[in-house]
Enzyme design. Structure first.
Site, PDB file in Angstrom:
ATOM      1  N   GLU A 106      27.876  35.309  35.751  1.00 36.41           N
ATOM      2  CA  GLU A 106      26.944  35.255  34.607  1.00 36.41           C
ATOM      3  C   GLU A 106      27.510  35.953  33.355  1.00 36.41           C
ATOM      4  OE1 GLU A 106      23.199  36.789  36.036  1.00 36.41           O
ATOM      5  OE2 GLU A 106      22.668  34.832  36.812  1.00 36.41           O
ATOM      6  N   GLU A 130      23.224  29.824  42.236  1.00 41.85           N
ATOM      7  CA  GLU A 130      22.055  30.687  42.460  1.00 41.85           C
ATOM      8  C   GLU A 130      20.784  29.918  42.127  1.00 41.85           C
ATOM      9  OE1 GLU A 130      22.005  34.546  40.626  1.00 41.85           O
ATOM     10  OE2 GLU A 130      24.163  34.799  40.912  1.00 41.85           O
TER      11      GLU A 130
HETATM   12  C1  BGP Z   1      21.220  37.104  38.840  1.00 40.81           C
HETATM   13  C2  BGP Z   1      22.345  37.807  39.593  1.00 40.81           C
HETATM   14  C3  BGP Z   1      22.119  37.935  41.059  1.00 40.81           C
HETATM   15  C4  BGP Z   1      20.664  38.061  41.470  1.00 40.81           C
HETATM   16  C5  BGP Z   1      19.708  37.243  40.608  1.00 40.81           C
HETATM   17  C6  BGP Z   1      18.251  37.515  40.907  1.00 40.81           C
HETATM   18  O1  BGP Z   1      21.289  37.492  37.514  1.00 40.81           O
HETATM   19  O2  BGP Z   1      23.556  37.085  39.409  1.00 40.81           O
HETATM   20  O3  BGP Z   1      22.898  39.042  41.459  1.00 40.81           O
HETATM   21  O4  BGP Z   1      20.289  39.388  41.514  1.00 40.81           O
HETATM   22  O5  BGP Z   1      19.936  37.485  39.267  1.00 40.81           O
HETATM   23  O6  BGP Z   1      17.796  38.580  40.095  1.00 40.81           O
HETATM   24  P1  BGP Z   1      17.005  39.790  40.750  1.00 40.81           P
HETATM   25  O7  BGP Z   1      17.846  40.265  41.871  1.00 40.81           O
HETATM   26  O8  BGP Z   1      16.832  40.782  39.662  1.00 40.81           O
HETATM   27  O9  BGP Z   1      15.694  39.184  41.223  1.00 40.81           O
END
Ligand code: BGP
Length: 488
Positions: free
Chosen positions: A192, A388
């Site tokens: 990201e 993701e």
């Molecule tokens: C993205 C990241 C992941 C994951 C996801 C969900 O930005 O790449 O690592 O964490 O977010 O977010 P969160 O874990 O804050 O719910």
């Protein structure tokens, strides 16, 4: 273009994703050094996007390094994948995974980031993980660093604010490319890239309050981004030299944005936000800074310091695919009322009245994924990889089982839209759901924000047996994969 069976390419890469800093634990075991994520304390967040910013100040960092007994750092513990990877990968194989996205913890390989020699024990750990994946025929997809920069490089030169970070990153890249050549086919240099705009510390090891660009936060973030773009392109060059058969691409958080109203100025804001989001593949897939960005830089007082040869580096080393995370859609408004979150500052919005919200106020928008896939493919015409997508929710154990119909519904609706996008002609090559096993939330450091097909017995304060329990969605996803996306 490609043979389709039940709506998906026959060789479609179904799987799941994690990040070292959120699953491995063992933060100081076998020579590993401290990472940026090891210094993020528990910061609960319920029903708000307030702290999407995962930041640490120089004062906090100093205190944590000197005496962290007062704080609990959940990512240091993760869910102990470091010791349980065989059990966990066996569970992924039971679901039928074709691919597993993981990251390599940079400080396991170079504990201080600039050590003369790499840490053999760290390299050996990932050898064993790849051995286990190979045993089940699961393809690894490696995010080379996923918010795990060695903290020493933050202290030494404020992370990717310094151009020195490029050299240290490339030393790390060369070691892992040479070590895992032939074992890993899919690579992404960073996780990201665009989240540098909300979390420069987490994404680039940059602490704003000690930055040399202190008075211009945009200069801080885009200069550090320039260094990560150059590092990505040079890693791509190295990858082609060392592993000609491997594929390497850029990874962004996709922020699909709608105009809040049909007012032309809101539609213009949505366009400008779209341009900010695709800036990274514009550079890393199309090979140059896009014309539109120079106006934005001028308006924000950004003056990117480039070195001679930087433009050639970007032009001559473009990536093979675009990987992205997709959770929700955003709304753009040209004139936000005070306090309204707008996508321009890259914070999720809960204002869209037509979308239901998750337990953490993230709008649920499956059709938005079809829009995103079409938009990205129309613009870049390279294969796309969703790395993701998932639902963070409160799950509970009842008589040893976890019933999560809400997660099945969320994933089913998004997979349906992926199928539509493929019929639209999009070249979609894979799908790894986020948090295929419960892990520590990135934004909130909570265990209670659960994403997995596999429940892990651990609460927000690190209490629990770490026992793994298959959720209902585990068995559902197994059928989805077995039927190549037909049986939803
Ligand atoms: C993205 C990241 C992941 C994951 C996801 C969900 O930005 O790449 O690592 O964490 O977010 O977010 P969160 O874990 O804050 O719910």
């Amino acid at each position: 273009m490609f043979k389709v069976k039940n709506g998906f390419p026959e060789n479609f890469l179904w799987g799941g994703a994690t990040a070292a800093s959120q699953v491995e634990g063992a933060y100081d075991v076998d020579g590993k050094g401290l990472s940026t994520s090891d210094m993020v304390p528990y910061k609960p967040m319920e029903h708000s996007n307030d702290n999407m910013k995962i930041e640490v100040t120089s004062e906090q960092l100093k205190a944590y390094l000197e005496d962290d007994s007062k704080e609990y750092f959940p990512k240091r513990k993760g869910v102990d994948f470091y010791h349980r990877y065989k059990e966990d990968i066996a569970l992924f194989a039971e679901m039928g995974f074709k691919v597993y996205r993981l990251s390599i913890a940079w400080p396991r390989i170079f504990p201080n980031g600039d050590d003369k020699e790499p840490n053999e024990a760290g390299l050996a750990f990932y050898d064993k993980v790849f051995d286990e994946l190979e045993k089940y025929g699961i393809e690894p997809f490696v995010t080379m660093t996923h918010y795990e920069m060695p903290i020493n490089l933050v202290l030494k030169y404020n992370g990717f604010e310094s151009r020195q970070a490029i050299d240290d990153y490339l030393r790390f890249a060369k070691v892992i490319f040479k070590r895992y050549k032939g074992r890993v086919k899919y690579w992404a240099p960073f996780n990201e890239l665009n989240m540098m705009l909300t979390s420069p510390y987490t994404c680039g090891g940059v602490i704003s309050d000690v930055s040399k660009y202190k008075d211009n936060e945009y200069q801080i973030k885009y200069q550090a981004t320039h260094h990560q773009l150059i590092a990505s392109a040079l890693a791509t060059k190295l990858c082609r030299e060392i592993m000609p058969d491997a594929k390497i691409g850029c990874m962004i958080a996709r922020l699909e944005t709608y105009a809040a109203t049909s007012k032309p100025e809101d539609q213009l804001q949505a366009l400008l936000d779209e341009q900010l989001n695709v800036f990274y593949p514009e550079v890393l897939i199309n090979g140059k800074y896009p014309n539109y960005i120079w106006r934005y830089f001028k308006e924000k007082g950004i003056n990117i310091e480039m070195e001679p040869g930087d433009e050639e580096i970007l032009r001559e080393n473009t990536g093979d695919f675009i990987a992205f995370s997709y959770y929700m859609t955003y709304m753009a408004t040209a004139n936000p009322e005070p306090g309204v979150q707008v996508s321009g500052n890259l914070v999720g919005t809960s204002q869209n009245p037509h979308l239901e919200l998750t337990d953490w106020d993230w709008p649920i928008d499956p059709i938005g994924l079809r829009i995103t896939l079409n938009r990205l493919y129309d613009r870049f015409k390279v294969p796309l990889f969703i790395v993701e997508n998932g639902l963070g929710a409160h799950d509970k154990v009842e008589d040893g089982k976890v019933h999560d119909p809400y997660r099945i519904d969320y994933l089913r609706r998004h997979i349906e839209q992926m199928k539509e996008a493929i019929i639209d002609g999009v070249d979609l090559i894979g799908y790894t759901t986020w948090g295929c096993i419960d892990l520590v939330s990135c934004g909130t450091s909570q265990m209670s924000k659960r994403y997995g097909f596999i429940y892990v017995d651990q609460d927000d304060h690190g209490n629990g047996t770490l026992e793994r329990i298959r959720k209902d969605s585990f068995y559902w996803y197994k059928k989805v994969i077995q039927s190549n996306g037909e049986d939803l």
